[in-house]
Design a protein around this motif. Structure first.
Motif, PDB file in Angstrom:
ATOM      1  N   GLY A 196      19.965 -29.351 -14.200  1.00 29.48           N
ATOM      2  CA  GLY A 196      19.424 -27.997 -14.318  1.00 29.48           C
ATOM      3  C   GLY A 196      19.396 -27.545 -15.771  1.00 29.48           C
ATOM      4  N   ASP A 197      18.479 -26.615 -16.075  1.00 29.82           N
ATOM      5  CA  ASP A 197      18.299 -26.212 -17.474  1.00 29.82           C
ATOM      6  C   ASP A 197      19.473 -25.410 -18.028  1.00 29.82           C
ATOM      7  N   GLU A 198      20.025 -24.493 -17.253  1.00 32.89           N
ATOM      8  CA  GLU A 198      21.105 -23.652 -17.759  1.00 32.89           C
ATOM      9  C   GLU A 198      22.403 -24.435 -17.984  1.00 32.89           C
ATOM     10  N   PRO A 199      22.851 -25.272 -17.021  1.00 36.30           N
ATOM     11  CA  PRO A 199      24.039 -26.089 -17.306  1.00 36.30           C
ATOM     12  C   PRO A 199      23.840 -27.023 -18.499  1.00 36.30           C
ATOM     13  N   LEU A 200      22.629 -27.553 -18.657  1.00 34.76           N
ATOM     14  CA  LEU A 200      22.381 -28.433 -19.799  1.00 34.76           C
ATOM     15  C   LEU A 200      22.462 -27.655 -21.110  1.00 34.76           C
ATOM     16  N   GLN A 201      21.960 -26.431 -21.106  1.00 33.43           N
ATOM     17  CA  GLN A 201      22.071 -25.573 -22.293  1.00 33.43           C
ATOM     18  C   GLN A 201      23.541 -25.348 -22.641  1.00 33.43           C
ATOM     19  N   ILE A 202      24.353 -25.060 -21.643  1.00 33.72           N
ATOM     20  CA  ILE A 202      25.789 -24.856 -21.877  1.00 33.72           C
ATOM     21  C   ILE A 202      26.434 -26.132 -22.387  1.00 33.72           C
ATOM     22  N   TYR A 203      26.053 -27.272 -21.813  1.00 36.61           N
ATOM     23  CA  TYR A 203      26.613 -28.546 -22.258  1.00 36.61           C
ATOM     24  C   TYR A 203      26.262 -28.816 -23.719  1.00 36.61           C
ATOM     25  N   HIS A 204      25.018 -28.560 -24.114  1.00 32.82           N
ATOM     26  CA  HIS A 204      24.606 -28.793 -25.499  1.00 32.82           C
ATOM     27  C   HIS A 204      25.440 -27.974 -26.478  1.00 32.82           C
ATOM     28  N   LYS A 205      25.856 -26.798 -26.049  1.00 31.75           N
ATOM     29  CA  LYS A 205      26.632 -25.927 -26.943  1.00 31.75           C
ATOM     30  C   LYS A 205      28.121 -26.234 -26.936  1.00 31.75           C
ATOM     31  N   PHE A 206      28.675 -26.563 -25.771  1.00 26.53           N
ATOM     32  CA  PHE A 206      30.127 -26.628 -25.644  1.00 26.53           C
ATOM     33  C   PHE A 206      30.643 -27.943 -25.062  1.00 26.53           C
ATOM     34  N   GLY A 207      29.766 -28.917 -24.832  1.00 33.39           N
ATOM     35  CA  GLY A 207      30.189 -30.145 -24.178  1.00 33.39           C
ATOM     36  C   GLY A 207      31.242 -30.925 -24.928  1.00 33.39           C
ATOM     37  N   TYR A 208      31.357 -30.670 -26.234  1.00 32.89           N
ATOM     38  CA  TYR A 208      32.367 -31.379 -27.021  1.00 32.89           C
ATOM     39  C   TYR A 208      33.776 -30.894 -26.725  1.00 32.89           C
ATOM     40  N   ARG A 209      33.907 -29.714 -26.109  1.00 26.09           N
ATOM     41  CA  ARG A 209      35.249 -29.206 -25.810  1.00 26.09           C
ATOM     42  C   ARG A 209      35.379 -28.605 -24.419  1.00 26.09           C
ATOM     43  N   VAL A 210      34.305 -28.572 -23.647  1.00 27.76           N
ATOM     44  CA  VAL A 210      34.325 -27.988 -22.306  1.00 27.76           C
ATOM     45  C   VAL A 210      33.639 -28.951 -21.339  1.00 27.76           C
ATOM     46  N   LYS A 211      34.216 -29.132 -20.158  1.00 27.92           N
ATOM     47  CA  LYS A 211      33.571 -29.923 -19.120  1.00 27.92           C
ATOM     48  C   LYS A 211      32.526 -29.055 -18.428  1.00 27.92           C
ATOM     49  N   VAL A 212      31.334 -29.601 -18.211  1.00 25.34           N
ATOM     50  CA  VAL A 212      30.256 -28.880 -17.536  1.00 25.34           C
ATOM     51  C   VAL A 212      29.818 -29.716 -16.344  1.00 25.34           C
ATOM     52  N   ALA A 213      29.835 -29.118 -15.160  1.00 30.30           N
ATOM     53  CA  ALA A 213      29.484 -29.844 -13.945  1.00 30.30           C
ATOM     54  C   ALA A 213      28.607 -28.984 -13.059  1.00 30.30           C
ATOM     55  N   VAL A 214      27.893 -29.652 -12.139  1.00 31.69           N
ATOM     56  CA  VAL A 214      27.085 -28.947 -11.146  1.00 31.69           C
ATOM     57  C   VAL A 214      27.440 -29.474  -9.760  1.00 31.69           C
ATOM     58  N   CYS A 215      27.385 -28.577  -8.797  1.00 28.41           N
ATOM     59  CA  CYS A 215      27.596 -28.954  -7.399  1.00 28.41           C
ATOM     60  C   CYS A 215      27.159 -27.771  -6.541  1.00 28.41           C
ATOM     61  N   GLU A 216      26.330 -28.042  -5.538  1.00 25.14           N
ATOM     62  CA  GLU A 216      25.859 -26.949  -4.691  1.00 25.14           C
ATOM     63  C   GLU A 216      26.973 -26.391  -3.806  1.00 25.14           C
ATOM     64  N   ASP A 217      28.007 -27.190  -3.535  1.00 25.11           N
ATOM     65  CA  ASP A 217      29.190 -26.745  -2.801  1.00 25.11           C
ATOM     66  C   ASP A 217      30.264 -26.421  -3.825  1.00 25.11           C
ATOM     67  N   ARG A 218      30.489 -25.128  -4.067  1.00 24.75           N
ATOM     68  CA  ARG A 218      31.405 -24.740  -5.140  1.00 24.75           C
ATOM     69  C   ARG A 218      32.831 -25.228  -4.873  1.00 24.75           C
ATOM     70  N   ARG A 219      33.275 -25.186  -3.629  1.00 24.15           N
ATOM     71  CA  ARG A 219      34.637 -25.637  -3.328  1.00 24.15           C
ATOM     72  C   ARG A 219      34.797 -27.121  -3.619  1.00 24.15           C
ATOM     73  N   LYS A 220      33.812 -27.898  -3.196  1.00 20.43           N
ATOM     74  CA  LYS A 220      33.851 -29.330  -3.462  1.00 20.43           C
ATOM     75  C   LYS A 220      33.823 -29.601  -4.963  1.00 20.43           C
TER      76      LYS A 220
END
Length: 353
Positions: free
Chosen positions: A91-115
């Motif tokens: 997705g575009d928004e998570p990728l934008q976040i990853y480009h900015k903070f991926g060096y120090r923050v984990k960025v993940a996607v999942c349609e089931d938030r609990r999982k």
């Protein structure tokens, strides 16, 4: 007057929320703090910039991860963003976040938030905080702190349920939020405006109210490897033209930002999260070629830049003159001049109920 759809939709959401409130539908809590960022409306309140603001401030003190559903991605299940990720995969928004903070923050996607939360904790047991992007409606997760955003230009108390308005559910659900941020405030907002918003929202005593606006950075090339021309908005005159290209929920703020610049503006807008096709881009090029001006550039939003940078159909001849302006959130003095991040950290570090 409500339409039949609005009445049915509102009734279904009301029953669903009643079932959560009365523990008929379960909410899961986790051993590490969860901060939920979301809204009650369909798009346009600034979730991603505010998520980025929160992440940037908190990642300096907490081992942090961001979890999103990855809206309009072409994949399923849990995916951890990496250097090979694309808008189609996460997705575009998570990728934008990853480009900015991926060096120090984990960025993940999942349609089931609990999982997704369980998988992040399993893979990274030293995590200290998870920020959920666009999660106010996802009540199967009980966050430690719920941050609700409201667009100053379209307040909840003047809006209506879909399809007559943009509300996903009743404005009374604002009572579930711990902290409310009124976003996209104008530069000339006054103390009276602050008080009117406070009065109309009529928040509960435990809820805190904040105000924010956007600040814009300088022009950055969407295609930095294609030897872009060095451009500055301040250099453009009334003889020049800028094509404002957007595919976001509410482009008015983006367009309004340039109203006082002398150059000619031409707007080309598409729906939110638009996947630009070959035909779209060919039409954009045709339109751009017909525009007048001694100098011409294309200026798009930060979120659109993420999608366009990975688009194989983007015209080669336009890459050198296509730019975006990064935006950042600035918290502004409101009624109590309180510090949002300081208050948020207190909520995160407070003992569990």
């Amino acid at each position: 007057m409500l339409t039949p759809f609005s009445w049915i939709y509102g009734s279904v959401m009301a029953v669903r929320n009643w079932m959560f409130d009365n523990n008929i539908l379960p909410q899961e809590e986790f051993d590490i703090p969860i901060v939920s960022v979301g809204n009650l409306t369909v798009g346009g309140t600034g979730k991603t910039p505010h998520t980025e603001y929160i992440v940037e401030m908190l990642a300096m003190e907490y081992n942090t991860a961001v979890l999103s559903r990855g809206y309009k991605r072409k994949t399923k299940g849990f995916i951890l963003a990496n250097s090979n990720s694309t808008p189609d995969s996460v997705g575009d928004e998570p990728l934008q976040i990853y480009h900015k903070f991926g060096y120090r923050v984990k960025v993940a996607v999942c349609e089931d938030r609990r999982k997704g939360i369980r998988e992040l904790i399993r893979q990274f047991p030293n995590l200290e905080l998870i920020v959920l992007d666009d999660a106010f409606q996802h009540r199967y997760v009980k966050p430690k702190v719920s941050v609700l955003l409201m667009d100053y230009n379209r307040p909840l108390y003047n809006d209506r349920l879909l399809p007559l308005g943009r509300l996903r559910e009743s404005p009374h659900q604002i009572n579930r939020a711990d902290m409310v941020i009124v976003t996209k405030c104008p530069n000339d907002i006054t103390p009276l405006d602050f008080r009117l918003v406070q009065k109309n929202l009529d928040l509960m005593s435990f809820q805190k109210l904040y105000f924010s606006r956007y600040t814009y950075g300088g022009l950055l090339p969407v295609f930095p490897d294609d030897e872009p021309y060095q451009a500055s908005l301040g250099e453009l005159t009334k003889n020049d033209t800028v094509l404002l290209l957007s595919g976001i929920a509410n482009p008015r703020g983006f367009v309004r930002h340039f109203r006082n610049y002398p150059f000619k503006k031409n707007v080309c807008h598409f729906p939110d999260h638009h996947n630009f096709t070959r035909e779209d881009l060919e039409n954009i090029k045709k339109k751009f070629d017909t525009l007048p001006g001694e100098r011409k550039i294309i200026l798009t939003t930060e979120k659109d830049a993420v999608r366009l940078a990975y688009n194989p159909y983007f015209p080669t001849k336009l890459k050198q003159i296509t730019y975006f302006m990064p935006i950042a959130v600035k918290m502004i003095n409101g009624l109590e001049c309180s510090d949002f991040i300081s208050d948020l950290k207190k909520e995160i570090d407070s003992p569990a109920d």
